[in-house]
Motif scaffolding. Structure first.
Motif, PDB file in Angstrom:
ATOM      1  N   PRO A  60       0.831  -1.214   0.000  1.00  0.00           N
ATOM      2  CA  PRO A  60       0.000   0.000   0.000  1.00  0.00           C
ATOM      3  C   PRO A  60       0.857   1.252   0.000  1.00  0.00           C
ATOM      4  CG  PRO A  60      -0.834  -1.587   1.586  1.00  0.00           C
ATOM      5  CD  PRO A  60       0.477  -2.132   1.091  1.00  0.00           C
ATOM      6  N   ALA A  61       0.359   2.255  -0.753  1.00  0.00           N
ATOM      7  CA  ALA A  61       1.122   3.494  -0.870  1.00  0.00           C
ATOM      8  C   ALA A  61       1.211   4.187   0.487  1.00  0.00           C
ATOM      9  CB  ALA A  61       0.465   4.429  -1.886  1.00  0.00           C
ATOM     10  N   ALA A  62       2.310   4.828   0.709  1.00  0.00           N
ATOM     11  CA  ALA A  62       2.515   5.524   1.974  1.00  0.00           C
ATOM     12  C   ALA A  62       1.595   6.730   2.051  1.00  0.00           C
ATOM     13  CB  ALA A  62       3.982   5.958   2.097  1.00  0.00           C
ATOM     14  N   ALA A  63       1.235   7.101   3.287  1.00  0.00           N
ATOM     15  CA  ALA A  63       0.360   8.250   3.487  1.00  0.00           C
ATOM     16  C   ALA A  63       1.025   9.500   2.941  1.00  0.00           C
ATOM     17  CB  ALA A  63       0.045   8.417   4.972  1.00  0.00           C
ATOM     18  N   GLY A  64       0.265  10.322   2.225  1.00  0.00           N
ATOM     19  CA  GLY A  64       0.793  11.549   1.661  1.00  0.00           C
ATOM     20  C   GLY A  64       1.326  11.379   0.253  1.00  0.00           C
ATOM     21  N   SER A  65       1.441  10.155  -0.216  1.00  0.00           N
ATOM     22  CA  SER A  65       1.908   9.923  -1.573  1.00  0.00           C
ATOM     23  C   SER A  65       0.791  10.224  -2.558  1.00  0.00           C
ATOM     24  CB  SER A  65       2.366   8.476  -1.719  1.00  0.00           C
ATOM     25  OG  SER A  65       1.265   7.599  -1.561  1.00  0.00           O
ATOM     26  N   PRO A  66       1.091  10.463  -3.825  1.00  0.00           N
ATOM     27  CA  PRO A  66       0.038  10.743  -4.818  1.00  0.00           C
ATOM     28  C   PRO A  66      -1.006   9.637  -4.909  1.00  0.00           C
ATOM     29  CG  PRO A  66       2.199  11.295  -5.692  1.00  0.00           C
ATOM     30  CD  PRO A  66       2.438  10.594  -4.396  1.00  0.00           C
ATOM     31  N   GLU A  67      -0.559   8.380  -4.771  1.00  0.00           N
ATOM     32  CA  GLU A  67      -1.515   7.278  -4.837  1.00  0.00           C
ATOM     33  C   GLU A  67      -2.498   7.324  -3.668  1.00  0.00           C
ATOM     34  OE1 GLU A  67       1.684   7.008  -5.030  1.00  0.00           O
ATOM     35  OE2 GLU A  67       2.165   6.226  -7.035  1.00  0.00           O
ATOM     36  N   ALA A  68      -1.962   7.611  -2.463  1.00  0.00           N
ATOM     37  CA  ALA A  68      -2.830   7.677  -1.285  1.00  0.00           C
ATOM     38  C   ALA A  68      -3.808   8.845  -1.390  1.00  0.00           C
ATOM     39  CB  ALA A  68      -1.992   7.801  -0.022  1.00  0.00           C
ATOM     40  N   VAL A  69      -3.344   9.971  -1.893  1.00  0.00           N
ATOM     41  CA  VAL A  69      -4.216  11.138  -2.040  1.00  0.00           C
ATOM     42  C   VAL A  69      -5.322  10.842  -3.041  1.00  0.00           C
ATOM     43  CG1 VAL A  69      -4.320  13.534  -2.793  1.00  0.00           C
ATOM     44  CG2 VAL A  69      -2.411  12.759  -1.365  1.00  0.00           C
ATOM     45  N   GLU A  70      -4.971  10.213  -4.143  1.00  0.00           N
ATOM     46  CA  GLU A  70      -5.981   9.883  -5.163  1.00  0.00           C
ATOM     47  C   GLU A  70      -7.005   8.898  -4.613  1.00  0.00           C
ATOM     48  OE1 GLU A  70      -6.203   8.151  -9.748  1.00  0.00           O
ATOM     49  OE2 GLU A  70      -4.278   8.324  -8.702  1.00  0.00           O
ATOM     50  N   LEU A  71      -6.527   7.900  -3.858  1.00  0.00           N
ATOM     51  CA  LEU A  71      -7.447   6.933  -3.262  1.00  0.00           C
ATOM     52  C   LEU A  71      -8.385   7.596  -2.267  1.00  0.00           C
ATOM     53  CD1 LEU A  71      -8.377   4.026  -2.859  1.00  0.00           C
ATOM     54  CD2 LEU A  71      -6.549   3.732  -1.184  1.00  0.00           C
ATOM     55  N   ARG A  72      -7.838   8.497  -1.460  1.00  0.00           N
ATOM     56  CA  ARG A  72      -8.683   9.204  -0.483  1.00  0.00           C
ATOM     57  C   ARG A  72      -9.732  10.056  -1.187  1.00  0.00           C
ATOM     58  NH1 ARG A  72      -8.702  14.154   2.134  1.00  0.00           N
ATOM     59  NH2 ARG A  72      -9.499  14.100   4.292  1.00  0.00           N
ATOM     60  N   ASN A  73      -9.344  10.734  -2.270  1.00  0.00           N
ATOM     61  CA  ASN A  73     -10.300  11.546  -3.020  1.00  0.00           C
ATOM     62  C   ASN A  73     -11.396  10.673  -3.630  1.00  0.00           C
ATOM     63  OD1 ASN A  73      -8.888  13.889  -2.418  1.00  0.00           O
ATOM     64  ND2 ASN A  73      -7.650  13.803  -4.287  1.00  0.00           N
ATOM     65  N   ASP A  74     -11.032   9.494  -4.121  1.00  0.00           N
ATOM     66  CA  ASP A  74     -12.037   8.575  -4.680  1.00  0.00           C
ATOM     67  C   ASP A  74     -13.029   8.142  -3.610  1.00  0.00           C
ATOM     68  OD1 ASP A  74     -10.869   8.782  -7.141  1.00  0.00           O
ATOM     69  OD2 ASP A  74      -9.684   6.940  -6.949  1.00  0.00           O
ATOM     70  N   LEU A  75     -12.511   7.829  -2.417  1.00  0.00           N
ATOM     71  CA  LEU A  75     -13.394   7.406  -1.338  1.00  0.00           C
ATOM     72  C   LEU A  75     -14.335   8.535  -0.912  1.00  0.00           C
ATOM     73  CD1 LEU A  75     -10.917   5.337   0.868  1.00  0.00           C
ATOM     74  CD2 LEU A  75     -12.711   4.462  -0.634  1.00  0.00           C
ATOM     75  N   LEU A  76     -13.803   9.751  -0.828  1.00  0.00           N
ATOM     76  CA  LEU A  76     -14.644  10.891  -0.464  1.00  0.00           C
ATOM     77  C   LEU A  76     -15.714  11.145  -1.518  1.00  0.00           C
ATOM     78  CD1 LEU A  76     -11.968  13.402   0.931  1.00  0.00           C
ATOM     79  CD2 LEU A  76     -13.616  12.034   2.231  1.00  0.00           C
ATOM     80  N   ARG A  77     -15.343  10.991  -2.784  1.00  0.00           N
ATOM     81  CA  ARG A  77     -16.322  11.197  -3.846  1.00  0.00           C
ATOM     82  C   ARG A  77     -17.416  10.141  -3.798  1.00  0.00           C
ATOM     83  NH1 ARG A  77     -13.010  11.552  -7.425  1.00  0.00           N
ATOM     84  NH2 ARG A  77     -12.955   9.423  -8.209  1.00  0.00           N
ATOM     85  N   LEU A  78     -17.044   8.897  -3.554  1.00  0.00           N
ATOM     86  CA  LEU A  78     -18.038   7.828  -3.437  1.00  0.00           C
ATOM     87  C   LEU A  78     -18.953   8.057  -2.238  1.00  0.00           C
ATOM     88  CD1 LEU A  78     -15.899   4.661  -4.269  1.00  0.00           C
ATOM     89  CD2 LEU A  78     -17.666   5.713  -5.683  1.00  0.00           C
ATOM     90  N   GLN A  79     -18.372   8.510  -1.131  1.00  0.00           N
ATOM     91  CA  GLN A  79     -19.185   8.786   0.054  1.00  0.00           C
ATOM     92  C   GLN A  79     -20.187   9.902  -0.228  1.00  0.00           C
ATOM     93  OE1 GLN A  79     -16.980  10.090   3.452  1.00  0.00           O
ATOM     94  NE2 GLN A  79     -18.647   9.769   4.886  1.00  0.00           N
ATOM     95  N   ALA A  80     -19.744  10.955  -0.907  1.00  0.00           N
ATOM     96  CA  ALA A  80     -20.644  12.063  -1.236  1.00  0.00           C
ATOM     97  C   ALA A  80     -21.758  11.610  -2.177  1.00  0.00           C
ATOM     98  CB  ALA A  80     -19.848  13.204  -1.863  1.00  0.00           C
ATOM     99  N   GLU A  81     -21.430  10.769  -3.148  1.00  0.00           N
ATOM    100  CA  GLU A  81     -22.443  10.264  -4.063  1.00  0.00           C
ATOM    101  C   GLU A  81     -23.465   9.409  -3.323  1.00  0.00           C
ATOM    102  OE1 GLU A  81     -20.354   8.201  -7.094  1.00  0.00           O
ATOM    103  OE2 GLU A  81     -19.614  10.022  -8.089  1.00  0.00           O
TER     104      GLU A  81
END
Length: 203
Positions: A60-81
């Protein structure tokens, strides 16, 4: 003896090992060919080669890495939807419930008009029918049904339908002086405007 030896020698020449082919034995015994032979074996070998050549997923990508940020944004978008979906479903359910109630109230308006007419003629002063009429009206009030039957109020075209206008020196603005047919509303929605007589100021 000579003929028997000749037949035996001919048989040995056709089958030097003295046995039938392996496929014939398998067919004779009713057994299927061994797995991994022929086209099936080639397919299994190719599948195994693909599995062996596949890359092992990275850690798993380390916290703060681009992969982790993108994954977090995807999760937030899914939660909002999902939250928006739940709100939309609840809103649609409330609208459907309100429309069902309004449909029932509209279908009962002729009955309410008959009750009003009977009450005006003195047929519902007392007795079982008067009790039934009162129970029906009180039950409909629980579903938000309200009457538009006030007199002496200012004329409002949103809830009143003026059938007759007459000049009067006693009013300063258009005023409802008589109800010809009661109007009804469900909460803030007007189901039927009240038919009224309106007094207007003298010119």
């Amino acid at each position: 003896m000579t003929e028997a030896n000749n037949e035996k020698r001919n048989g040995d020449e056709q089958d030097p090992a003295g046995t039938q082919p392996a496929d014939s034995d398998a067919a004779a015994s009713g057994e299927a060919p061994a797995a991994g032979s022929g086209a099936e074996g080639d397919a299994l070998a190719q599948a195994e080669e693909i599995l062996n050549s596949a890359e092992v997923p990275a850690e798993p990508a380390a916290a703060g890495s681009p992969e982790a940020v993108e994954l977090r944004n995807d999760l937030l978008r899914l939660q909002a939807e999902y939250v928006n979906y739940r709100k939309r479903v609840e809103r649609d359910r409330d609208v459907a419930r309100e429309m069902a109630v309004i449909g029932v109230l509209n279908s009962l308006m002729p009955v309410l008009d008959d009750i009003d007419a009977a009450r005006q003629h003195g047929d519902l002063v007392e007795g079982p029918f008067a009790s039934i009429a009162n129970k029906l009206e009180n039950s409909l009030k629980a579903y938000g049904l309200g009457r538009i039957d006030e007199v002496g109020v200012e004329f409002d075209p949103n809830i009143h339908e003026a059938l007759i206008q007459q000049q009067s020196p006693d009013v300063q603005s258009d005023t409802v002086t008589q109800i010809l047919r009661v109007g009804y509303k469900s909460n803030d929605r007007v189901l039927r405007a009240a038919q009224v007589i309106v007094s207007v100021p003298e010119q």
